[in-house]
Motif scaffolding. Structure first.
Motif, PDB file in Angstrom:
ATOM      1  N   GLU A  48      10.228   6.332  62.496  1.00  0.00           N
ATOM      2  CA  GLU A  48       9.313   7.674  62.418  1.00  0.00           C
ATOM      3  C   GLU A  48       9.396   8.881  63.340  1.00  0.00           C
ATOM      4  OE1 GLU A  48       4.367   7.607  62.094  1.00  0.00           O
ATOM      5  OE2 GLU A  48       4.981   6.565  63.891  1.00  0.00           O
ATOM      6  N   THR A  49       9.558   8.098  64.320  1.00  0.00           N
ATOM      7  CA  THR A  49       9.881   8.773  65.533  1.00  0.00           C
ATOM      8  C   THR A  49      10.553   9.801  65.499  1.00  0.00           C
ATOM      9  OG1 THR A  49       9.727   7.251  67.531  1.00  0.00           O
ATOM     10  CG2 THR A  49      10.877   8.364  68.180  1.00  0.00           C
ATOM     11  N   PHE A  50      11.996   9.451  64.535  1.00  0.00           N
ATOM     12  CA  PHE A  50      13.146  10.576  64.090  1.00  0.00           C
ATOM     13  C   PHE A  50      13.385  11.307  62.777  1.00  0.00           C
ATOM     14  CE2 PHE A  50      15.047   7.068  66.381  1.00  0.00           C
ATOM     15  CZ  PHE A  50      16.168   7.628  67.317  1.00  0.00           C
ATOM     16  N   THR A  51      12.288  10.316  61.945  1.00  0.00           N
ATOM     17  CA  THR A  51      11.616  11.192  60.634  1.00  0.00           C
ATOM     18  C   THR A  51      10.263  12.061  60.850  1.00  0.00           C
ATOM     19  OG1 THR A  51      10.202  10.055  60.044  1.00  0.00           O
ATOM     20  CG2 THR A  51      12.536   9.050  59.014  1.00  0.00           C
ATOM     21  N   ASP A  52      10.030  12.412  61.363  1.00  0.00           N
ATOM     22  CA  ASP A  52       8.722  13.109  62.262  1.00  0.00           C
ATOM     23  C   ASP A  52       8.860  14.356  62.194  1.00  0.00           C
ATOM     24  OD1 ASP A  52       6.712  11.486  61.471  1.00  0.00           O
ATOM     25  OD2 ASP A  52       5.840  10.969  63.972  1.00  0.00           O
ATOM     26  N   ILE A  53      10.724  14.554  63.121  1.00  0.00           N
ATOM     27  CA  ILE A  53      11.248  15.678  63.439  1.00  0.00           C
ATOM     28  C   ILE A  53      11.544  16.191  62.002  1.00  0.00           C
ATOM     29  CG2 ILE A  53      13.061  16.979  64.779  1.00  0.00           C
ATOM     30  CD1 ILE A  53      13.476  14.044  66.282  1.00  0.00           C
ATOM     31  N   PHE A  54      12.072  16.098  61.226  1.00  0.00           N
ATOM     32  CA  PHE A  54      12.075  16.505  60.199  1.00  0.00           C
ATOM     33  C   PHE A  54      11.525  16.126  58.933  1.00  0.00           C
ATOM     34  CE2 PHE A  54      15.931  14.686  62.339  1.00  0.00           C
ATOM     35  CZ  PHE A  54      16.707  15.635  62.597  1.00  0.00           C
ATOM     36  N   LEU A  55      10.416  15.145  58.308  1.00  0.00           N
ATOM     37  CA  LEU A  55       9.404  15.837  57.269  1.00  0.00           C
ATOM     38  C   LEU A  55       8.172  15.726  57.744  1.00  0.00           C
ATOM     39  CD1 LEU A  55      10.992  12.154  56.093  1.00  0.00           C
ATOM     40  CD2 LEU A  55      11.528  14.606  55.257  1.00  0.00           C
ATOM     41  N   CYS A  56       7.974  16.546  58.812  1.00  0.00           N
ATOM     42  CA  CYS A  56       6.335  16.624  59.416  1.00  0.00           C
ATOM     43  C   CYS A  56       5.905  18.241  58.494  1.00  0.00           C
ATOM     44  CB  CYS A  56       6.416  17.307  60.749  1.00  0.00           C
ATOM     45  SG  CYS A  56       7.286  18.407  61.502  1.00  0.00           S
ATOM     46  N   TRP A  57       6.970  19.099  57.633  1.00  0.00           N
ATOM     47  CA  TRP A  57       6.751  19.952  56.267  1.00  0.00           C
ATOM     48  C   TRP A  57       5.842  19.551  55.793  1.00  0.00           C
ATOM     49  CZ3 TRP A  57       8.952  20.499  52.732  1.00  0.00           C
ATOM     50  CH2 TRP A  57      10.593  18.977  52.354  1.00  0.00           C
ATOM     51  N   PHE A  58       6.700  18.245  55.087  1.00  0.00           N
ATOM     52  CA  PHE A  58       6.305  17.962  53.948  1.00  0.00           C
ATOM     53  C   PHE A  58       4.803  17.219  53.846  1.00  0.00           C
ATOM     54  CE2 PHE A  58       6.694  14.626  50.657  1.00  0.00           C
ATOM     55  CZ  PHE A  58       7.853  14.689  49.568  1.00  0.00           C
TER      56      PHE A  58
END
Length: 104
Positions: A48-58
């Motif tokens: 989640e630490t890494f995916t939040d950066i890329f997927l928070c707009w989803f």
């Protein structure tokens, strides 16, 4: 804000209390269940630490994360047990020597 507190309560405090109860009762089955949950939750938190950066707009990203934690916790779906047995255990078993040797 509410999603943060939901995850804190349901993802951390609720499982911590039931982990405490499992240790206190010395019920091995419950103990193993909660250990599998904590391993999966640790991997989820790391990812989640890494995916939040890329997927928070989803759309509904944060709601999906809460739903995922609920799925992990559910005694009906046994999500954490399923993920642990199907993916984590086989992967760690096959890489155990490499990981152990790298720690020295």
């Amino acid at each position: 804000c509410c999603l943060f507190f939901s995850r804190l309560i349901f993802g951390t405090l609720y499982p911590a209390y039931y982990s405490y109860k499992a240790v206190k009762s010395k019920d091995i089955k419950e103990y193993v269940k909660w250990m599998m949950y904590w391993i999966i939750f640790a991997l989820f938190t790391t990812a989640e630490t890494f995916t939040d950066i890329f997927l928070c707009w989803f759309p509904f990203y944060y709601e999906l994360k809460i739903a995922f934690v609920a799925w992990l916790l559910s005694p009906y779906t046994k999500g954490s047990s399923l993920l642990y047995r199907k993916f984590v255990h086989p992967t760690l078993s096959s890489k155990e020597k490499v990981i152990t040797d790298a720690q020295v």
